[in-house]
Each structure stands twice: as structure tokens, then as C-alpha cells.
Design a protein around this motif. Structure first.
Motif, short mmCIF file in Angstrom:
data_model
loop_
_atom_site.label_atom_id
_atom_site.label_comp_id
_atom_site.label_asym_id
_atom_site.label_seq_id
_atom_site.Cartn_x
_atom_site.Cartn_y
_atom_site.Cartn_z
N GLU A 289 0.82 -1.21 0.00
CA GLU A 289 0.00 0.00 0.00
C GLU A 289 0.86 1.26 0.00
O GLU A 289 0.43 2.32 -0.47
CB GLU A 289 -0.90 0.06 1.23
N SER A 290 2.04 1.16 0.58
CA SER A 290 2.90 2.35 0.67
C SER A 290 3.71 2.57 -0.62
O SER A 290 4.46 3.54 -0.73
CB SER A 290 3.85 2.22 1.86
N GLY A 291 3.54 1.67 -1.57
CA GLY A 291 4.32 1.75 -2.81
C GLY A 291 4.12 3.03 -3.61
O GLY A 291 5.12 3.69 -3.98
N PRO A 292 2.87 3.43 -3.90
CA PRO A 292 2.69 4.64 -4.72
C PRO A 292 3.38 5.87 -4.13
O PRO A 292 4.08 6.60 -4.85
CB PRO A 292 1.16 4.80 -4.77
N ALA A 293 3.22 6.10 -2.83
CA ALA A 293 3.85 7.28 -2.22
C ALA A 293 5.37 7.16 -2.28
O ALA A 293 6.07 8.15 -2.52
CB ALA A 293 3.38 7.43 -0.77
N ALA A 294 5.87 5.95 -2.08
CA ALA A 294 7.33 5.76 -2.12
C ALA A 294 7.87 6.05 -3.52
O ALA A 294 8.90 6.72 -3.68
CB ALA A 294 7.68 4.33 -1.71
N LEU A 295 7.16 5.56 -4.53
CA LEU A 295 7.62 5.79 -5.90
C LEU A 295 7.57 7.27 -6.26
O LEU A 295 8.54 7.84 -6.80
CB LEU A 295 6.76 4.99 -6.89
N VAL A 296 6.45 7.92 -5.92
CA VAL A 296 6.32 9.35 -6.21
C VAL A 296 7.42 10.14 -5.51
O VAL A 296 7.98 11.09 -6.06
CB VAL A 296 4.91 9.84 -5.80
N GLY A 297 7.77 9.70 -4.30
CA GLY A 297 8.74 10.44 -3.49
C GLY A 297 10.13 10.52 -4.10
O GLY A 297 10.85 11.50 -3.90
N ILE A 298 10.52 9.50 -4.87
CA ILE A 298 11.90 9.55 -5.38
C ILE A 298 12.09 10.66 -6.41
O ILE A 298 13.20 11.11 -6.64
CB ILE A 298 12.38 8.20 -5.98
N PHE A 299 10.98 11.12 -7.00
CA PHE A 299 11.11 12.17 -8.02
C PHE A 299 11.21 13.56 -7.40
O PHE A 299 11.52 14.53 -8.09
CB PHE A 299 9.96 12.09 -9.03
N SER A 300 10.92 13.65 -6.10
CA SER A 300 11.14 14.92 -5.41
C SER A 300 12.21 14.77 -4.34
O SER A 300 12.35 15.63 -3.48
CB SER A 300 9.83 15.42 -4.81
N GLY A 301 12.97 13.67 -4.41
CA GLY A 301 14.10 13.52 -3.50
C GLY A 301 13.69 13.25 -2.05
O GLY A 301 14.42 13.59 -1.13
#
Lengths: 345, 345
Positions: free
Chosen positions: A320-332
Motif C-alpha cells: 500500500e505504501s508503494g505509490p507514495a514511495a515511488l512518487v517520493g523519489i522524483f522529489s528527493g
């Protein structure tokens, strides 16, 4: 649950894409769903059924305007599970190279269980005395990207001057450490410079956002010039680097992340340096170097066991935490390699 | 005439530069003068005294705004004879590698007789069964430029698609022929396309001045794309080529003649192709490859003897005709390699 032939059918949580995407993913581009899956490979198929343990969040997992002719797979396709790298355990196999109980890494999907038909992108893990999650990074695709682009393409020599952009990324932090282990002088640039020196042992680091004049910044850190540049940024950074390359300098190009989503790419003005300084610029794709994994592991596994490599992971727990984790790498947002823990082994 | 120690002193016609120059040379940048020279090397010197036979007009013989760190010599310096490549006969030598009667090629001066102190740029001609003037071109620096940049850097394979810019120049016409001899498909671009196909055996040729859309022109001649580009133009041509490179394409960069004299170089927008197509771009200087002359001669001398290479020279007769001949190559007046015949052997 039992399937029509009596095999076990289980619930299968998934992260799906709503559509193809353009640019960096947003959380709203993805949604969670629960399907079912039969825990057996179909009769006569040579596919592999796995239980996913770790999933990898990588910068290539975004929409790109340019048409990439050899793109191996899309991470995002409408109402399909996100496709990406991961570590998984084989539950059933119709393929002679894999058997029940094997731990594998390679291209899987963002779900609890996956039926993998493209087994060419699946690799059996032989060395299980190191954390399995490392096979999404240091010992997987990003690690080979660093090794191929730096050690293989650039033929580094002791004492050479090495510059790494995106130095805080999964690949950049490894390039910097491989360079230090080769006896090179290493400077990294990143969106934050704090940990590069203290944690990863770079000789110097700077925050490119704080530098109005990248050429001046590079001249400050490389008064003698740059022998090797590990390029993943492109644009203004590349143009500034070209002005600072030494004779017979080498630039290996893993990517140009600043350019992918522009309507028109920035013009590079300083290519004359290629002539004057006899520079080699070489683009590469890690897939061309996968045959080098045994050689790479011979080099890097002892370093890991002797703790000569610092490898930092940022672990998001639960699919469930995957989408936020993935999005997060693009904003460091991540600190180190971003992984998603789906299930403990 | 006799010198103070009784040696022969002779009149020595010279072509001198008025000053350093900026950009392409004009006839008014040069003047003729007659000095005198003693036909003996000074006592104890290891220099070489030569009678110049042929002088070479090459595109590098111009002023360049950019600061080239490793420039070996200036062609133009105030009130000094023009410096350039030539073929000469040794009249006297203080150097153990050269003796009276040897024919040499290398860096000499635009005058009848020269005292050469930088003997490191002088090479004894071993094979004298071919026209000596060839050592200013096919068998000299331009020939090695073509061989190093194409055969060595680009590792051509039979059937590959090769594009040559400046295809009518001393180097380009050789690259095209070396490529044909390797079994490649070769297209050249030049300011005139007539002779490229008929005379030099290129598969196709186009006049870049007639093409409003270079990308479209390249797509017309390379529907399958380009494997190898021998680059000497830069700017818009390079940008168009990048859009047409095939996977694992190679670009060897001998120069970027369209860019040297611009106040600000044109921006290259299509470098993302380096990533997508895994392209290698490599700048080189021929001086790094002079150790390959024996290997190169093993390849090329049989071709010359078997008349499998077409090599065209444009010979200006007499040192006086040198300035006009040199100026002419920058506006494409020459047909083939421009040489100046100073004296018959």
C-alpha cells in the motif's frame, strides 16, 4: 480458496496504473485493487509463479515524451499492475532454470504474487548471505549501471578526477564509492550535499541548486579538470562539464534526467571540447552488460562483506505504501535506495 | 655564394605571414620574400636541413578563436614562414635518424630550403614507389586522420551504413573509400556532389547547401539509419545526424569546421539520442595515432599499387602560387588534395 482443478487460489493485492503517464508519476495515477491468483503455473507453460518480497522504485519509472525505440517494458499501462524490478521467491515453475524455493531478482509486478512469463529478465540469486533487498539496487540493475558505466566504459585509473551528478541517487552513490575504491578523487553533485561526504566518502560535494554558475563550481572543485564524468543529468550540467574536461576525458551517459520531459531539449554549446580535449562520450544501457554480473559480484561482494561499501536503503513497508514511495523519489524524499517491502521472506 | 666558413649559401624564396590571423587566411595575410640560407646544419646541432619538394594546404591552417590547449604549432606567426606539412629531401643532417639524400615528410616551412629543428615531426619515407606528394595526403596526416577516425575508432563492419561530411575534402574522400573497401554503404555530403559518386565510388552523395532539411535528407539516404558518422562539420549537421543514428552507432569527431569561428557555437539539441541509441562520440587528434603508420601502410599501399583507391591531387606549381592555393581550399576551389609543388625531386 480452491481453483477449478483444486489448486490453491488466493487473494492478490495489486497496485495498478490508471493509464499511460506523461512525466513523473503522481499518487493519483495509481490505485490499489485486490484480485485473485492461482498459485500454480498453467499446464505446459514455462513461466514462473513468484511471491514478491521487495519491489524497487527507480527513476526510469516514469512517462517519457521521447520515443525510446528499445524500451524493454512500460512501468505504467492502463489498469495493469505497475511493472518494475523486485526480489521474489519462486512458488512454482514451469521453467527449467527455476524451481520452487529459489530466490530471484528481476522484472516483476507490483502485487503480492506474480505469474512471470518474460523469464529472460529473471535471475536466480546465488549469494543469499547479503540482504536480499540489495538485489533491487547495489547487486541489481542500479549496481550494474554504476559498474558498467564507470568501471567498464570509463576504464578509471588511480588518481583520476571523477565527477558524479545525481550523486545521491541509487546509482550515483555507488559510482562515487566504486571510484573511491579505485583510488580516484571524487566530487558529487546532488540536490543536497550533506551526506555525500560524511556518509559515502566523496572527497567533495556540492548542491547544484545553490550554484548559479556551474562552470565556476566545477573549476572550484576540479582545478585540474575532470577525467571521468558519470552523466545522468544532461543540459546545463553537461555543458559546464564539457568546459572542464581534461585531455582524453571520458563521459559515460546513463541518462539525462533534466531533458526527458522538456518540449524542446536545451542546446549543448560546448561540444567543441570533444575535439580539443579528445573526449569520448558514450551512452549505454545496462541491459547490454548483464553478462558481467559474475565479474561484478566477484568485485563487489567482498566489499560488502568487509563493509567497505556504504549502502543505504529507504524501506517503505507494505504494498500500500508503494505509490507514495515511488512518487517520493522524483522529489528527493528518499534517503538512499527506495524499496517497498511486500512480504518478509 | 659562400658563407663565412666557406659553405654554400643560397637564395631562399619564402612565403611569410604578416601576423597571426583570425579565421580563414586571405592572400593579403601572406607575402613573398627572398632570404638566404646556408645549406649546412649548424655545428653540433641535431637539426636537419631540407630542400622542400611539396607543401600541403590543409584545413587546419587557419586562425581559430578558441584556445586549443594542445595545438602543436601555429601555421601563421608574424614575419615567419608559413608552417605546415610537406615532403622534402635531406641535404644535410645532424640527426642520427636522417642522412643526406633521405626523402622525408612532416612539418616543414613554406620556403625553398628549411632548417628543421623539431625533428620529432619528421618521418623518413620508406616506400618511394608511389608519388611522393601522396605523403602530404593519403599517406600522411590526412590519410592517418581518415584511418584512425574510421578504421580504428569506429570498428566498421561489412554492411554498415556510413555517413561522411566534408566528403570531398582530403580526409573525407579517403574515409568514403576506406568504408567502401570494408564493404560498407557510404553516403557523403559536400558543397558539391558530382564527383563523389562517379569518381570516389560513394553509394550516394548530396550537396548540403541544396538541402533545407538535413534530417529529411539523411532519412532519404539512410532509411535504416546511420551506423558510423565521420564528423568534421558539427552544428546543424551533427544535430540532424543524431536523429538518424542506429543502435550502438559511432561518431568519430575529427573536427567541427562550422563552429570554430562563431562567436557562440550553435546548440546541439539531440544529444538524448546518445542515451536512447547507446551512441559513442569520440573526439580524436591524429597525432595520437602516428604509431599506427606501419599498420596503415600495410593496408593502404597494396590498395594504391592495385589502383583500388582513387586519390586526386590539385597541384599548384611554384612556391609563389602557394598563398592562392591555400586560400582556395577554404572556398572549395580545389579539386582533390591541394598541394604546392616547390621543386621537382
Amino acid at each position: 480458496m480452491a481453483g477449478e482443478h483444486g489448486e490453491e487460489v488466493v487473494r492478490n493485492k495489486q497496485v495498478l496504473a490508471r493509464d499511460y503517464i506523461d512525466g513523473n508519476p503522481k499518487e493519483t495515477d495509481m490505485y490499489l485493487n485486490t484480485g485473485t491468483i492461482r498459485l500454480k503455473v498453467p499446464e505446459g507453460s514455462n513461466s514462473v509463479l513468484v511471491k514478491n518480497l521487495y519491489l524497487s522504485c527507480d527513476p526510469y519509472m516514469r512517462g517519457i515524451k521521447a520515443n525510446i525505440p528499445d524500451r524493454l517494458f512500460y512501468s505504467f499501462a492502463p489498469d495493469s499492475p505497475i511493472v518494475g524490478y523486485g526480489v521474489a521467491k519462486v512458488l512454482d515453475s514451469g521453467h527449467p532454470d527455476f524451481k520452487e524455493g529459489d530466490i530471484v531478482w528481476g522484472v516483476t509486478k507490483w502485487e503480492e504474487y506474480s505469474l512471470i512469463t518474460l523469464t529472460g529478465s529473471l535471475f536466480k540469486i546465488q549469494h543469499t548471505d547479503v540482504p536480499l533487498s540489495y538485489y533491487t539496487g547495489l547487486l541489481g540493475m542500479p549496481g550494474m549501471t554504476a559498474y558498467a558505466g564507470f568501471n567498464e566504459l570509463c576504464s578509471p585509473k588511480k588518481g583520476e578526477y571523477v565527477f558524479v551528478s545525481s550523486a545521491f541517487g541509487a546509482v550515483g552513490q555507488l559510482v562515487g564509492q566504486f571510484a573511491k575504491l579505485m583510488g580516484c578523487y571524487v566530487v558529487g553533485s546532488a540536490g543536497s550535499k550533506e551526506k555525500l561526504k560524511n556518509k559515502f566518502g566523496f572527497d567533495e560535494a556540492f548542491n547544484y541548486k545553490e550554484e548559479h554558475d556551474l562552470d565556476a563550481a566545477l573549476k572550484r572543485y576540479f582545478p585540474e579538470g575532470i577525467d571521468i564524468y558519470f552523466e545522468s543529468v544532461g543540459g546545463k550540467m553537461l555543458d559546464a562539464v564539457l568546459l572542464n574536461m581534461r585531455l582524453h576525458g571520458r563521459i559515460s551517459v546513463a541518462g539525462m534526467i533534466s531533458q526527458y520531459n522538456l518540449d524542446e531539449p536545451e542546446g549543448i554549446k560546448n561540444l567543441l571540447a570533444v575535439v580539443y580535449q579528445r573526449i569520448r562520450i558514450e551512452g549505454f544501457t545496462v541491459y547490454d552488460y548483464y553478462h558481467l554480473f559474475p565479474k561484478f559480484y566477484d568485485l563487489v561482494l567482498p566489499y560488502i562483506r568487509e563493509e567497505k561499501i556504504v549502502y543505504v536503503e529507504d524501506t517503505a513497508v507494505g504494498l500500500e505504501s508503494g505509490p507514495a514511495a515511488l512518487v517520493g523519489i522524483f522529489s528527493g524524499q528518499n534517503v538512499g535506495k527506495q524499496v517497498v517491502l511486500v512480504a518478509p521472506e
